[in-house]
Design a protein around this motif. Sequence first.
Motif, short mmCIF file in Angstrom:
data_model
loop_
_atom_site.label_atom_id
_atom_site.label_comp_id
_atom_site.label_asym_id
_atom_site.label_seq_id
_atom_site.Cartn_x
_atom_site.Cartn_y
_atom_site.Cartn_z
N MET A 101 0.58 -1.26 0.06
CA MET A 101 -0.24 -0.12 0.17
C MET A 101 0.78 1.17 0.07
SD MET A 101 -3.34 -1.08 2.45
CE MET A 101 -4.31 0.36 1.65
N THR A 102 2.19 1.40 -0.91
CA THR A 102 2.76 2.28 -0.81
C THR A 102 2.37 3.28 -2.02
OG1 THR A 102 4.39 1.15 -2.16
CG2 THR A 102 4.79 1.18 0.29
N GLU A 103 1.48 2.75 -2.99
CA GLU A 103 1.16 3.54 -4.07
C GLU A 103 0.34 4.95 -3.51
OE1 GLU A 103 -1.26 1.19 -6.62
OE2 GLU A 103 0.35 0.05 -7.40
N PRO A 104 0.39 5.94 -4.27
CA PRO A 104 -0.35 7.16 -3.77
C PRO A 104 -1.79 6.98 -3.64
CG PRO A 104 1.30 7.59 -5.72
CD PRO A 104 1.31 6.27 -5.28
N LYS A 105 -2.45 7.29 -2.63
CA LYS A 105 -3.90 7.19 -2.70
C LYS A 105 -4.81 7.71 -3.80
CE LYS A 105 -7.45 7.81 0.63
NZ LYS A 105 -7.85 8.51 2.14
N GLN A 106 -5.58 7.23 -4.20
CA GLN A 106 -6.36 7.93 -5.36
C GLN A 106 -7.00 9.17 -5.03
OE1 GLN A 106 -9.50 5.48 -6.68
NE2 GLN A 106 -8.05 4.10 -8.03
N PRO A 107 -6.96 10.31 -5.77
CA PRO A 107 -7.35 11.69 -5.42
C PRO A 107 -8.89 11.36 -5.11
CG PRO A 107 -6.86 11.78 -7.68
CD PRO A 107 -6.24 10.39 -7.11
N LYS A 108 -9.48 12.28 -4.39
CA LYS A 108 -10.99 12.45 -4.27
C LYS A 108 -11.68 12.77 -5.62
CE LYS A 108 -11.30 13.75 0.50
NZ LYS A 108 -11.64 14.75 1.59
#
Length: 136
Positions: A115-122
């Motif tokens: 879970m190191t990928e950037p979080k999806q933007p809102k």
Amino acid sequence: MAAPSGNQQAMLTTEPLSSDTTTDVLVIARTSAQFDYLTSSDTDADNADLFPTHRWAWYCKDPTCPQYWSAWSCKSNFWLHLFETEVHRADLRTHTRVGRRNLAREWRVKTDWEMTEPKQPKPTSHGTNGTTTSNE
């Protein structure tokens, strides 16, 4: 550290427990039993269909929720969020097991295992049910 009592010593070996019921018995859980439970979770069943370096994350996609766009790596914890949050309890989709499963399926997002990928933007625009209306 005090020496284990007769009953505690029996649990650490293969000796039978004594018939003395006046002492408390400390139950020691086997680490392998805990590990088996964790690896047989509903989350692992979902992740089994993905490439081994990926997993699912469950996002709360209801813009009226105080934890909007938070992510969970365990589906059971995501379901607990649905149960504990007032806005989700008011949502008819969460009143049945099938509804909660469908919502979890709709709101899950594939990510890398660590879970190191950037979080999806809102999303910038929302539909009436908390899902994006734009074509991405």
